[in-house]
Scaffold this motif. Structure first.
Motif, PDB file in Angstrom:
ATOM      1  N   GLU B  35       0.833  -1.205   0.000  1.00 55.66           N
ATOM      2  CA  GLU B  35       0.000   0.000   0.000  1.00 55.66           C
ATOM      3  C   GLU B  35       0.874   1.264   0.000  1.00 55.66           C
ATOM      4  N   ASP B  36       1.883   1.269   0.881  1.00 54.91           N
ATOM      5  CA  ASP B  36       2.796   2.414   0.925  1.00 54.91           C
ATOM      6  C   ASP B  36       3.565   2.543  -0.389  1.00 54.91           C
ATOM      7  N   ALA B  37       3.919   1.406  -0.978  1.00 52.80           N
ATOM      8  CA  ALA B  37       4.669   1.433  -2.242  1.00 52.80           C
ATOM      9  C   ALA B  37       3.829   2.093  -3.337  1.00 52.80           C
ATOM     10  N   GLU B  38       2.550   1.746  -3.388  1.00 52.54           N
ATOM     11  CA  GLU B  38       1.682   2.346  -4.409  1.00 52.54           C
ATOM     12  C   GLU B  38       1.546   3.854  -4.180  1.00 52.54           C
ATOM     13  N   ASP B  39       1.357   4.244  -2.906  1.00 50.87           N
ATOM     14  CA  ASP B  39       1.239   5.677  -2.602  1.00 50.87           C
ATOM     15  C   ASP B  39       2.540   6.418  -2.926  1.00 50.87           C
ATOM     16  N   LEU B  40       3.654   5.764  -2.615  1.00 50.91           N
ATOM     17  CA  LEU B  40       4.957   6.394  -2.892  1.00 50.91           C
ATOM     18  C   LEU B  40       5.149   6.630  -4.395  1.00 50.91           C
ATOM     19  N   VAL B  41       4.793   5.632  -5.193  1.00 52.38           N
ATOM     20  CA  VAL B  41       4.943   5.796  -6.650  1.00 52.38           C
ATOM     21  C   VAL B  41       4.054   6.951  -7.122  1.00 52.38           C
ATOM     22  N   GLN B  42       2.831   6.978  -6.644  1.00 53.01           N
ATOM     23  CA  GLN B  42       1.926   8.046  -7.080  1.00 53.01           C
ATOM     24  C   GLN B  42       2.464   9.423  -6.683  1.00 53.01           C
ATOM     25  N   GLU B  43       2.970   9.516  -5.480  1.00 51.96           N
ATOM     26  CA  GLU B  43       3.504  10.800  -5.015  1.00 51.96           C
ATOM     27  C   GLU B  43       4.729  11.215  -5.833  1.00 51.96           C
ATOM     28  N   ALA B  44       5.584  10.240  -6.118  1.00 48.96           N
ATOM     29  CA  ALA B  44       6.789  10.544  -6.904  1.00 48.96           C
ATOM     30  C   ALA B  44       6.399  10.987  -8.322  1.00 48.96           C
ATOM     31  N   VAL B  45       5.394  10.333  -8.887  1.00 49.98           N
ATOM     32  CA  VAL B  45       4.949  10.699 -10.244  1.00 49.98           C
ATOM     33  C   VAL B  45       4.393  12.127 -10.238  1.00 49.98           C
ATOM     34  N   THR B  46       3.632  12.455  -9.226  1.00 52.97           N
ATOM     35  CA  THR B  46       3.051  13.810  -9.140  1.00 52.97           C
ATOM     36  C   THR B  46       4.174  14.849  -9.036  1.00 52.97           C
ATOM     37  N   LYS B  47       5.164  14.563  -8.199  1.00 51.67           N
ATOM     38  CA  LYS B  47       6.294  15.505  -8.057  1.00 51.67           C
ATOM     39  C   LYS B  47       7.078  15.614  -9.358  1.00 51.67           C
ATOM     40  N   ALA B  48       7.255  14.461  -9.997  1.00 54.52           N
ATOM     41  CA  ALA B  48       8.037  14.454 -11.238  1.00 54.52           C
ATOM     42  C   ALA B  48       7.345  15.293 -12.307  1.00 54.52           C
ATOM     43  N   PHE B  49       6.027  15.168 -12.415  1.00 49.07           N
ATOM     44  CA  PHE B  49       5.356  15.958 -13.447  1.00 49.07           C
ATOM     45  C   PHE B  49       5.456  17.451 -13.128  1.00 49.07           C
ATOM     46  N   ALA B  50       5.339  17.781 -11.841  1.00 53.14           N
ATOM     47  CA  ALA B  50       5.433  19.188 -11.451  1.00 53.14           C
ATOM     48  C   ALA B  50       6.804  19.765 -11.807  1.00 53.14           C
ATOM     49  N   ALA B  51       7.817  18.892 -11.817  1.00 52.62           N
ATOM     50  CA  ALA B  51       9.189  19.363 -12.094  1.00 52.62           C
ATOM     51  C   ALA B  51       9.606  19.059 -13.537  1.00 52.62           C
ATOM     52  N   PHE B  52       8.685  18.523 -14.327  1.00 52.65           N
ATOM     53  CA  PHE B  52       9.067  18.007 -15.641  1.00 52.65           C
ATOM     54  C   PHE B  52       9.595  19.085 -16.582  1.00 52.65           C
ATOM     55  N   ASP B  53       9.161  20.331 -16.390  1.00 53.54           N
ATOM     56  CA  ASP B  53       9.675  21.389 -17.282  1.00 53.54           C
ATOM     57  C   ASP B  53      11.161  21.648 -17.033  1.00 53.54           C
ATOM     58  N   ARG B  54      11.663  21.139 -15.894  1.00 50.52           N
ATOM     59  CA  ARG B  54      13.098  21.319 -15.620  1.00 50.52           C
ATOM     60  C   ARG B  54      13.910  20.094 -16.061  1.00 50.52           C
ATOM     61  N   LEU B  69      11.925   9.460  -6.703  1.00 48.21           N
ATOM     62  CA  LEU B  69      11.332   8.394  -5.878  1.00 48.21           C
ATOM     63  C   LEU B  69      12.090   8.213  -4.556  1.00 48.21           C
ATOM     64  N   THR B  70      13.397   8.135  -4.631  1.00 51.65           N
ATOM     65  CA  THR B  70      14.168   7.880  -3.398  1.00 51.65           C
ATOM     66  C   THR B  70      14.109   9.096  -2.456  1.00 51.65           C
ATOM     67  N   ASN B  71      14.137  10.308  -3.042  1.00 54.25           N
ATOM     68  CA  ASN B  71      14.023  11.505  -2.187  1.00 54.25           C
ATOM     69  C   ASN B  71      12.654  11.560  -1.509  1.00 54.25           C
ATOM     70  N   THR B  72      11.622  11.238  -2.272  1.00 55.06           N
ATOM     71  CA  THR B  72      10.264  11.270  -1.705  1.00 55.06           C
ATOM     72  C   THR B  72      10.167  10.262  -0.566  1.00 55.06           C
ATOM     73  N   PHE B  73      10.758   9.100  -0.788  1.00 56.01           N
ATOM     74  CA  PHE B  73      10.715   8.081   0.261  1.00 56.01           C
ATOM     75  C   PHE B  73      11.420   8.577   1.522  1.00 56.01           C
ATOM     76  N   ILE B  74      12.634   9.084   1.351  1.00 57.96           N
ATOM     77  CA  ILE B  74      13.412   9.504   2.521  1.00 57.96           C
ATOM     78  C   ILE B  74      12.717  10.653   3.254  1.00 57.96           C
TER      79      ILE B  74
END
Lengths: 75, 197
Positions: B35-54, B69-74
């Motif tokens: 469950e945490d793994a699925e939430d972590l992936v979703q959160e990382a994807v959301t952050k990645a898209f927000a930063a995708f222009d960079r 992903l690893t930063n979001t986890f930590i």
């Protein structure tokens, strides 16, 4: 190359990390000649391949893929 | 090149979808919980898209998204209660490797015959996080030492030393699991010595 040098470089070799062509050939030549190092190499290769293949064997839930696709659609 | 948001999403999705299985299994090894793994992936994807222009097109998307992903986890999942004691150097230097000293049977056969996938995953997930992340990124996901250093923002020498120690810890655990399953009588009969280097 002696057995000590081989042990030092073995993980670089197994991990596909950059070695010079000369170093790579020296490792392979030593493995051809030294039974003890060859056994060690075969064992390490087997062990880490077992870890790699088992560690990659999780399938992603279909529901997560759909969830991600709908998250992207809402961006 | 200026893209519309829809074009941006399409490019992002095309880069992301092939990486999702690897992101999920890495998240699973880190959180040790589906469950945490699925939430972590979703959160990382959301952050990645927000930063995708960079994100610079043509550079290493895989390493880029793994870093997120690893930063979001930590930052968000790795709480104090999860922190494990890192084994001391003395513990690490205990005998941890396998000695190919079996009569008529190779250590490969011993491991192949006794260890299950669950054992291997349990061993990986037992590693303290700083070793586990390096082991997963290099040995399972195939990142180079340099890429791993960039993903985790640590020097390459630290990647190498954590990998070395992580390997030794894993070997030790796997050997222990394997020996726990080997019937004692069989050991005697075969003359096996569970000797370690």
């Amino acid at each position: 190359m002696d057995c000590k040098d081989l042990v030092e470089k073995l993980y670089f070799y197994l991990d596909g990390e950059v070695l010079t062509e000369e170093e790579r050939k020296a490792i392979e030549a030593h493995l051809e000649l030294c039974r003890k190092c060859c056994e060690k190499y075969e064992f390490e290769r087997f062990l880490w391949e077992m870890v790699r293949s088992n560690g990659r064997n999780d399938s992603i839930p279909e529901a997560l893929i759909s969830r991600i696709e709908s998250v992207i659609a809402q961006f | 090149m200026v893209r519309t948001k829809e074009e941006q999403k399409k490019v992002f999705q095309e880069l992301l979808i092939p990486e999702l299985p690897a992101l999920f299994r890495t998240a699973l090894r880190m959180t040790r919980n589906r469950e945490d793994a699925e939430d972590l992936v979703q959160e990382a994807v959301t952050k990645a898209f927000a930063a995708f222009d960079r994100f610079e097109e043509g550079t290493n998307f895989r390493a880029w998204i793994f870093k997120i992903l690893t930063n979001t986890f930590i930052n968000n999942y790795y709480r104090l209660r999860d922190r494990q004691k890192v084994p001391s150097l003395e513990e690490m230097e205990e005998e941890t490797s396998f000695q190919p000293s079996f009569e008529g049977i190779t250590p490969e056969e011993v491991l192949l015959n006794t260890l299950t996938r669950e054992d291997i995953l349990r061993a990986i997930e037992s590693l303290p996080l700083e070793f586990r992340t390096v082991v997963v990124l290099v040995l399972i996901e195939g990142f180079s030492y340099k890429e791993t250093a960039e993903i985790l923002d640590i020097p390459i020498g630290t990647v190498m030393s954590r990998l070395h120690r992580g390997r030794r810890m894993l070997q030790k655990l796997l050997w222990e699991y394997s020996m726990q399953k080997t019937p004692f009588e069989k050991e005697n009969e075969k003359g096996w010595t569970a000797k370690t280097l």
